[in-house]
Design a protein around this motif. Sequence first.
Motif, PDB file in Angstrom:
ATOM      1  N   LYS A 135       1.959   9.403  -6.027  1.00 21.02           N
ATOM      2  CA  LYS A 135       2.422  10.761  -5.681  1.00 21.02           C
ATOM      3  C   LYS A 135       3.506  11.226  -6.653  1.00 21.02           C
ATOM      4  CE  LYS A 135       1.302  11.272  -0.789  1.00 21.02           C
ATOM      5  NZ  LYS A 135       0.587  12.551  -1.018  1.00 21.02           N
ATOM      6  N   VAL A 136       4.454  10.339  -6.981  1.00 19.09           N
ATOM      7  CA  VAL A 136       5.516  10.700  -7.922  1.00 19.09           C
ATOM      8  C   VAL A 136       4.927  10.997  -9.298  1.00 19.09           C
ATOM      9  CG1 VAL A 136       7.531   9.816  -9.148  1.00 19.09           C
ATOM     10  CG2 VAL A 136       7.317   9.454  -6.688  1.00 19.09           C
ATOM     11  N   CYS A 137       3.999  10.156  -9.729  1.00 18.25           N
ATOM     12  CA  CYS A 137       3.353  10.379 -11.031  1.00 18.25           C
ATOM     13  C   CYS A 137       2.604  11.706 -11.054  1.00 18.25           C
ATOM     14  CB  CYS A 137       2.401   9.232 -11.347  1.00 18.25           C
ATOM     15  SG  CYS A 137       3.241   7.673 -11.696  1.00 18.25           S
TER      16      CYS A 137
ATOM     17  N   LYS B 171       3.451  15.058 -13.364  1.00 17.09           N
ATOM     18  CA  LYS B 171       2.390  15.618 -14.202  1.00 17.09           C
ATOM     19  C   LYS B 171       2.236  17.103 -13.963  1.00 17.09           C
ATOM     20  CE  LYS B 171      -2.414  14.820 -15.487  1.00 17.09           C
ATOM     21  NZ  LYS B 171      -3.639  14.027 -15.221  1.00 17.09           N
ATOM     22  N   GLU B 172       2.325  17.542 -12.695  1.00 19.80           N
ATOM     23  CA  GLU B 172       2.195  18.960 -12.356  1.00 19.80           C
ATOM     24  C   GLU B 172       3.348  19.752 -12.960  1.00 19.80           C
ATOM     25  OE1 GLU B 172       1.956  19.097  -8.159  1.00 19.80           O
ATOM     26  OE2 GLU B 172      -0.173  18.503  -8.069  1.00 19.80           O
ATOM     27  N   ILE B 173       4.558  19.231 -12.918  1.00 21.76           N
ATOM     28  CA  ILE B 173       5.713  19.923 -13.504  1.00 21.76           C
ATOM     29  C   ILE B 173       5.536  20.069 -15.012  1.00 21.76           C
ATOM     30  CG2 ILE B 173       8.175  19.713 -13.973  1.00 21.76           C
ATOM     31  CD1 ILE B 173       8.514  18.434 -11.253  1.00 21.76           C
TER      32      ILE B 173
ATOM     33  N   ALA C 199       0.832  -1.208   0.000  1.00 23.91           N
ATOM     34  CA  ALA C 199       0.000   0.000   0.000  1.00 23.91           C
ATOM     35  C   ALA C 199       0.866   1.258   0.000  1.00 23.91           C
ATOM     36  CB  ALA C 199      -0.923  -0.022   1.212  1.00 23.91           C
ATOM     37  N   ILE C 200       1.961   1.254   0.771  1.00 27.93           N
ATOM     38  CA  ILE C 200       2.859   2.424   0.815  1.00 27.93           C
ATOM     39  C   ILE C 200       3.524   2.633  -0.540  1.00 27.93           C
ATOM     40  CG2 ILE C 200       4.997   3.308   1.835  1.00 27.93           C
ATOM     41  CD1 ILE C 200       4.164   1.926   4.442  1.00 27.93           C
ATOM     42  N   LEU C 201       3.999   1.565  -1.171  1.00 30.50           N
ATOM     43  CA  LEU C 201       4.647   1.677  -2.482  1.00 30.50           C
ATOM     44  C   LEU C 201       3.684   2.202  -3.542  1.00 30.50           C
ATOM     45  CD1 LEU C 201       6.768  -1.611  -2.511  1.00 30.50           C
ATOM     46  CD2 LEU C 201       7.575   0.728  -2.158  1.00 30.50           C
ATOM     47  N   VAL C 202       2.453   1.720  -3.512  1.00 32.35           N
ATOM     48  CA  VAL C 202       1.444   2.202  -4.468  1.00 32.35           C
ATOM     49  C   VAL C 202       1.168   3.676  -4.251  1.00 32.35           C
ATOM     50  CG1 VAL C 202      -0.984   2.002  -5.149  1.00 32.35           C
ATOM     51  CG2 VAL C 202       0.389  -0.064  -4.797  1.00 32.35           C
ATOM     52  N   LEU C 203       1.065   4.102  -2.983  1.00 34.41           N
ATOM     53  CA  LEU C 203       0.813   5.520  -2.675  1.00 34.41           C
ATOM     54  C   LEU C 203       1.971   6.395  -3.146  1.00 34.41           C
ATOM     55  CD1 LEU C 203      -1.043   7.560  -1.286  1.00 34.41           C
ATOM     56  CD2 LEU C 203       0.177   7.108   0.853  1.00 34.41           C
ATOM     57  N   LEU C 204       3.211   5.968  -2.919  1.00 33.85           N
ATOM     58  CA  LEU C 204       4.376   6.734  -3.378  1.00 33.85           C
ATOM     59  C   LEU C 204       4.420   6.816  -4.897  1.00 33.85           C
ATOM     60  CD1 LEU C 204       7.164   5.434  -0.944  1.00 33.85           C
ATOM     61  CD2 LEU C 204       6.079   7.691  -0.954  1.00 33.85           C
ATOM     62  N   TYR C 205       4.052   5.726  -5.555  1.00 31.64           N
ATOM     63  CA  TYR C 205       4.053   5.714  -7.019  1.00 31.64           C
ATOM     64  C   TYR C 205       3.091   6.757  -7.573  1.00 31.64           C
ATOM     65  CZ  TYR C 205       3.107   4.075 -11.743  1.00 31.64           C
ATOM     66  OH  TYR C 205       2.908   4.002 -13.101  1.00 31.64           O
TER      67      TYR C 205
END
Length: 209
Positions: free
Chosen positions: A180-182, A186-188, A172-178
Amino acid sequence: MTTGGVFEVQGVPSGGVPTRDNLPPSRVADLAVAGVSYADVSVTLRWTASGDDFDQGGPAHYVDLRHGRHLNQLADDFFGSTQVNQSQLLLGNLTSPPTPGHVQTVIIRVPERGDNVTFAFSLRMCDEEDNCGPPSNTVTSNLEHIPGPITVNNTVTWVIVGCVAGVVVLVAILVLLYFKVCRFKKEIKQAKSIHPDSAKDNPSYVPTV
């Protein structure tokens, strides 16, 4: 009720009338299977012992116990069925019955076990003059293997549960970090498309005078 009056017996042999036990033990009516062991290939039987003379007197002399593979076979031909001898007993004694009214228990080692292996049992009690009561009720027992419940050590269970829970939390933590990074990437990208770099911001730009 009436009195018998007076009578005289004539021709009595010298030394008196020889006595003989003509009364058999009573019929056993409560024969029951108390247990079956697949591991020991054995059956435990239990019944209430009768007396030497019906249900009175001392204990009977011996027990005539028989078995067969089918209930009808034993019920129809008691005397043609296989007789259980003392060597087949793991517990108990067929030649020393208890006093009348007491429960007698024996454990018999049967010839085989397995799926669809069923044995029927019946018995009769006899006195020292070989006067025997009628055959008892007939009971059956099945020697099929029935696996017991599977037990698991509680410590092992909790360790397994803890490991599974830890893996779920880590995923669950790895999926959440993934995600967030994506989202950050996208925002940049969107910001660059809205505010492109000017020529002044270009290092290769050289102003003219």
